[in-house]
Design an enzyme around this catalytic site. Structure first.
Site, mmCIF file in Angstrom:
data_model
loop_
_atom_site.group_PDB
_atom_site.id
_atom_site.type_symbol
_atom_site.label_atom_id
_atom_site.label_comp_id
_atom_site.label_asym_id
_atom_site.label_seq_id
_atom_site.Cartn_x
_atom_site.Cartn_y
_atom_site.Cartn_z
ATOM 1 N N LYS A 204 0.826 -1.200 0.000
ATOM 2 C CA LYS A 204 0.000 0.000 0.000
ATOM 3 C C LYS A 204 0.862 1.252 0.000
ATOM 4 C CE LYS A 204 -4.266 -2.168 1.064
ATOM 5 N NZ LYS A 204 -5.276 -2.587 2.001
ATOM 6 N N ARG A 246 -2.757 -10.390 4.630
ATOM 7 C CA ARG A 246 -3.105 -10.524 3.208
ATOM 8 C C ARG A 246 -1.979 -9.885 2.404
ATOM 9 N NH1 ARG A 246 -5.280 -7.296 -0.625
ATOM 10 N NH2 ARG A 246 -6.823 -8.181 -2.047
#
Ligand code: PMM
Length: 271
Positions: A204, A246
């Site tokens: 991210k 994840r």
């Protein structure tokens, strides 16, 4: 949890697994690398992304779910649509991962309740086109916890069993970099709610600018250059008590978690 994005426009892997055969091969590779669970999704949730139609999402996802389930993989379907979740469960998925925690589709709670499968409820405020406008908090940890609690209440009311609920604080969703770091620092408080916690920091944007002294307007590193930072956040998440992480790159996170296991057992051996 290894990520299989069957999308043409994900920020993290730029559509590399959009063709079904490529997505299936990638899923098998992630399993070989040590993923315990594959998260298969057909909608990109990067900030500003447009939504695919439901039919398009079904076309992207269902064949890939079926093929990987036939290979014996444990599969989670990453969708905000109850109909997509239902079809994926029929095709062999065992868990539903909804980044909206049931907010985007009111049928999601009842569907998960009747299917009796584990459900990931992520903290979410708005679809991708609007989510950055909603990144306002009095205190991000307290606010996320209180909004997750509200989601849990609604899901329980819809008949979802408490033992089926998994929570996720939603890194990057209506959160700026400062919010993400604060959430990671306060992750133990999310864990203290008593539900298993899934953490999705992988590649991210906030991991693309790690030097506090760097020019804030400089370009962040590219998503594939963020795997070492992802492994570090995976380790921190595990230490805080997360149930799963994840990730896109399984080997780097597996190594980080193996280090943690070895340190823990060495500590235990010292008595
Ligand atoms: N992040 C993305 C997609 N799905 N699901 C959960 N539960 N948690 C997340 O943080 C999450 C998610 C966006 O990342 P991607 O585009 O790389 O898949």
């Amino acid at each position: 949890m290894g990520v299989v994005n069957v999308t043409p426009d994900s920020f993290s892997d730029g559509g590399r697994w959009f063709e079904p055969d490529a997505a299936i091969a990638h899923g098998l590779e992630l399993l070989e690398q040590g993923a315990d669970l594959l998260d298969i999704g057909g909608e990109s949730t990067r900030p500003g992304a447009a939504r695919p139609s439901e039919d398009e999402e079904l076309t992207r996802v269902i064949g890939v779910v079926r093929a990987l389930a036939d290979h014996g993989a444990r599969i989670s379907v990453d969708t905000m649509r109850a109909r997509v979740a239902a079809r994926a469960l029929e095709a062999g998925a065992q868990l539903v991962n909804d980044v909206s925690g049931g907010l985007a589709d009111p049928q999601m709670g009842p569907l998960v309740a009747s299917a009796g499968v584990p459900f990931v409820a992520m903290h979410w405020r708005a679809h991708s086109a609007q989510m950055d406008l909603e990144a306002r908090y009095a205190d991000v940890v307290t606010d996320v916890i209180s909004e997750l609690r509200q989601r849990v209440d609604v899901l329980l009311e819809a008949g979802v069993a408490p033992g089926s609920i998994i929570l996720d604080p939603g890194f990057g969703f209506s959160k700026d970099a400062g919010h993400n770091w604060q959430l990671l620092a306060g992750l133990d408080q999310v864990v203290a709610l008593g539900y298993p916690v899934l953490v999705g920091t992988s590649r991210k944007r906030f991991l693309g600018r790690l030097d506090p002294a760097a020019d804030p307007d400089a370009e962040p590193t590219s998503p594939t250059e963020r795997d070492a930072a992802t492994a570090a956040t995976s380790l921190l998440a595990a230490q805080a008590g997360a149930w799963a992480v994840r990730v896109h790159d399984v080997p780097s996170t597996r190594d980080a978690l193996a280090v943690w296991d070895l340190v823990r057992s060495a500590g235990g051996n010292r008595g």
